[in-house]
Enzyme design. Structure first.
Site, PDB file in Angstrom:
ATOM      1  CD  GLU A  49     -11.766  27.275 -97.260  1.00 22.60           C
ATOM      2  OE1 GLU A  49     -10.531  27.219 -97.451  1.00 22.60           O
ATOM      3  OE2 GLU A  49     -12.470  26.281 -97.008  1.00 22.60           O
ATOM      4  CB  SER A  51      -7.645  29.930 -99.295  1.00 24.50           C
ATOM      5  OG  SER A  51      -7.464  30.558-100.547  1.00 24.50           O
ATOM      6  CG  MET A  54      -8.989  26.585-101.231  1.00 26.93           C
ATOM      7  SD  MET A  54      -8.942  25.389-102.590  1.00 26.93           S
ATOM      8  CE  MET A  54      -9.484  23.925-101.712  1.00 26.93           C
ATOM      9  CE1 TYR A  55     -14.523  32.049 -98.778  1.00 24.63           C
ATOM     10  CE2 TYR A  55     -14.707  33.436-100.723  1.00 24.63           C
ATOM     11  CZ  TYR A  55     -14.426  33.291 -99.374  1.00 24.63           C
ATOM     12  OH  TYR A  55     -14.054  34.396 -98.644  1.00 24.63           O
ATOM     13  N   GLY A  56     -16.213  26.555-101.611  1.00 22.72           N
ATOM     14  CA  GLY A  56     -16.790  25.431-102.332  1.00 22.72           C
ATOM     15  C   GLY A  56     -15.999  24.151-102.189  1.00 22.72           C
ATOM     16  N   GLY A  57     -14.753  24.246-101.736  1.00 20.24           N
ATOM     17  CA  GLY A  57     -13.980  23.053-101.456  1.00 20.24           C
ATOM     18  C   GLY A  57     -13.010  22.646-102.550  1.00 20.24           C
ATOM     19  CB  THR A  58     -10.623  19.776-102.592  1.00 24.47           C
ATOM     20  OG1 THR A  58      -9.932  20.133-101.395  1.00 24.47           O
ATOM     21  CG2 THR A  58      -9.646  19.142-103.570  1.00 24.47           C
ATOM     22  CB  CYS A  59     -14.781  18.803-105.694  1.00 28.71           C
ATOM     23  SG  CYS A  59     -15.495  18.156-107.219  1.00 28.71           S
ATOM     24  CG  HIS A 529     -29.271  -0.278-129.975  1.00 34.06           C
ATOM     25  ND1 HIS A 529     -28.093  -0.949-129.763  1.00 34.06           N
ATOM     26  CD2 HIS A 529     -29.368  -0.086-131.324  1.00 34.06           C
ATOM     27  CE1 HIS A 529     -27.501  -1.164-130.934  1.00 34.06           C
ATOM     28  NE2 HIS A 529     -28.255  -0.646-131.902  1.00 34.06           N
TER      29      HIS A 529
END
Length: 541
Positions: A49, A51, A54-59, A529
């Protein structure tokens, strides 16, 4: 060196080369899920990775989750009236940023340890590039680390597309979505270049915080891929929040403004007033007339200008710019079909799409080819043009959603686990999407214009959200629901929901479509409902 310790690798000098069963480049959703699965199967996995942020990714770091955290905070600020004064706006924004940072930091740490603490997984922080078909070098802070692996998975995601506008990359105050979500101070004025769904989410969010938002669209059509009635409803809701739109607007240059903000030179087609000189050669604040963006937005729609408003600082300050005199001493004006303006603002968001993140990977060293659009070329099994190398997520040019990256993992794993009939991209059905505006917009399948273009025989179902009891109870009656149903079969071709909680309800529609259930199934379904979901009874009646 940022190498996790489970495999007792500490520095390049003690172990300059790592041999693994699998190398995953990028810590995104598809890659991290695959890493955990491979590790559980006893495979030795390396994750590279670029950076530590950014562990875990963009999201979880710069995408879905931090933006939704801020959107919810902005909605709360609007409901509480905290966006009404400069002091309360700043306090609400500061609290929102603090909460966003807490959430992302917590999720990032959990994602890192979920993998790095496993015996079979080594996480290396550094930028990777191919040196051969099965070899990669990772540039870490302490030096390069070589990795060889029998199988390699590219999961590097996408990066904001930056248009070729002079000054866009060098002017302070110009941001991508990543930077704009991490400001310490709230901009009082914001110009957004691009009116796609990413830009609109930010427009809605910052308008709720109390920022004066102006959106620049390069052509005359708003959300051209959506049905006209849906697009009109979305635009009306954003304008009700105070968002201003300027269409046929082409940004020519960006530069620092005299007041410390940002100055944009913008050409607007279809306006009868203006001049051809770019404002980057004119001192900020000069010109022969001043108006706020309201008048300009009206002019873009009607091809005429309006008189200046009484408060030009409400939105991006706009000035008409006059050219240098011609040889005969008379000013040289632009053709009537285009006017040139200066816009002065506090911040600019560049929201012109995202492009696959392949820079610096040296894919050619591995024999991995790209498509014409710059994505990693893959087949229906997500195999690249090189043997035993796959590409998952945004980098392969598919729909740019976290849940598609997760589904890409399923495609890849179905091959690695020895399945006789691997799951493929062609097996993927009916990808839904949601845009988190003040009233969320969600859709799945075909809209009306697409069904018409395909020559299908269909009926259109419509329901105003104001007719939904739960929407009234929630005090959120704005929006519309629309479905496209094949006439003879009753098959649901698609649905568009501009409604509170549409991001939840759309998944019910998708499930029905995946199961080839006719519209009558949802029409006659017994829902609890009051809920927004029960509106499907009436929508499909």
């Amino acid at each position: 060196m940022s190498i996790s310790t489970p495999n007792a690798i500490s520095t390049p000098s003690t172990s300059p080369t790592i041999t693994a069963d699998a190398l995953i480049i990028g810590f995104g959703k598809g890659g991290k899920t695959l890493a955990a699965k491979l590790s559980a199967a006893g495979r030795k996995v390396v994750i590279a990775e670029a950076s530590a942020n950014m562990y875990g990714g963009t999201c979880i770091n710069i995408g879905c989750l931090p933006s939704k955290s801020l959107i919810l905070s902005a909605e709360q600020a609007r409901r509480d009236g905290a966006n009404s004064t400069p002091e309360t706006r700043e306090a609400a924004f500061e609290a929102a940023i603090k909460e966003k940072r807490r959430v992302t930091s917590m999720l990032r740490d959990k994602n890192y340890h979920k993998l790095a603490d496993q015996d079979n997984i080594t996480v290396i922080t550094g930028r990777a590039h191919f040196t051969g078909p099965h070899s990669v070098e990772i540039a870490t802070a302490e030096g390069p680390v070589a990795v060889t692996a029998s199988k390699i998975f590219i999961n590097t995601g996408a990066t904001p597309r930056i248009p070729d506008i002079p000054g866009i990359s060098t002017t302070p105050g110009v941001y991508t979505s990543t930077g704009l979500m991490d400001l310490d101070d709230m901009p009082q004025r914001l110009v957004i270049i691009g009116s796609g769904f990413i830009g609109l989410e930010f427009a809605s969010m910052f308008a709720d915080f109390g920022t004066a938002v102006t959106v620049l669209q390069h052509n005359a059509e708003f959300l051209p891929r959506e049905d006209a009635d849906v697009a009109a409803a979305i635009r009306a809701q954003l304008e009700a929040q105070g968002v201003k739109f300027l269409f046929n607007a082409d940004t020519k240059a960006i530069a620092p403004a005299a007041d410390g903000g940002v100055r944009l030179s913008v050409a607007v087609k279809g306006m009868t007033r203006g001049a051809s000189q770019a404002c980057d050669s004119t001192p900020a604040g000069t010109g022969n007339a001043h108006t706020d963006i309201t008048g300009a937005a009206d002019a873009a729609d009607t091809a005429t200008t309006t008189s200046p408003t009484s408060n030009p600082t409400d939105h991006a300050t706009m000035s008409h710019v006059q050219t240098k005199p011609s040889d005969d001493g008379e000013p040289r004006f632009a053709e009537p079909a285009e006017a040139r303006f200066c816009l002065t603002t506090d911040a600019v968001l560049v929201a012109t799409g995202r492009t696959p993140n392949v820079e610096g990977l040296h894919l050619e060293a591995a024999g991995v080819e790209l498509t014409e659009r710059g994505a990693v070329k893959v087949d229906e099994l997500l195999r690249t043009t090189a043997a035993d190398i796959w590409a998952l997520g945004d980098v392969n040019g598919g729909p740019q959603h976290t849940y598609i990256s997760l589904d890409d993992y399923r495609v890849v794993w179905s091959q690695l686990n020895g399945s006789d009939h691997p799951y493929t991209v062609k097996d993927r059905k009916h990808v839904p999407s949601s845009t988190f505006l003040a009233t969320p917009y969600s859709r799945v399948g075909l809209n009306e214009r697409e069904a018409k273009a395909a020559g299908l025989d269909y009926v259109v179902k419509r329901l105003p959200v104001a007719a939904v009891p739960k929407a009234q109870v929630m005090r959120r009656p704005d929006g519309l629901m629309k479905a496209i149903v094949e006439r003879n079969t009753g098959r649901i071709l698609g649905a568009m929901l501009l409604s509170a909680e549409s991001h939840e309800v759309i998944n019910i529609v998708k499930l029905a479509m995946d199961l080839d259930a006719p519209a009558s199934t949802l029409r006659d379904m017994v829902f609890t409902h009051p809920t927004i979901a029960e509106a499907l009874n009436d929508l499909l009646a």
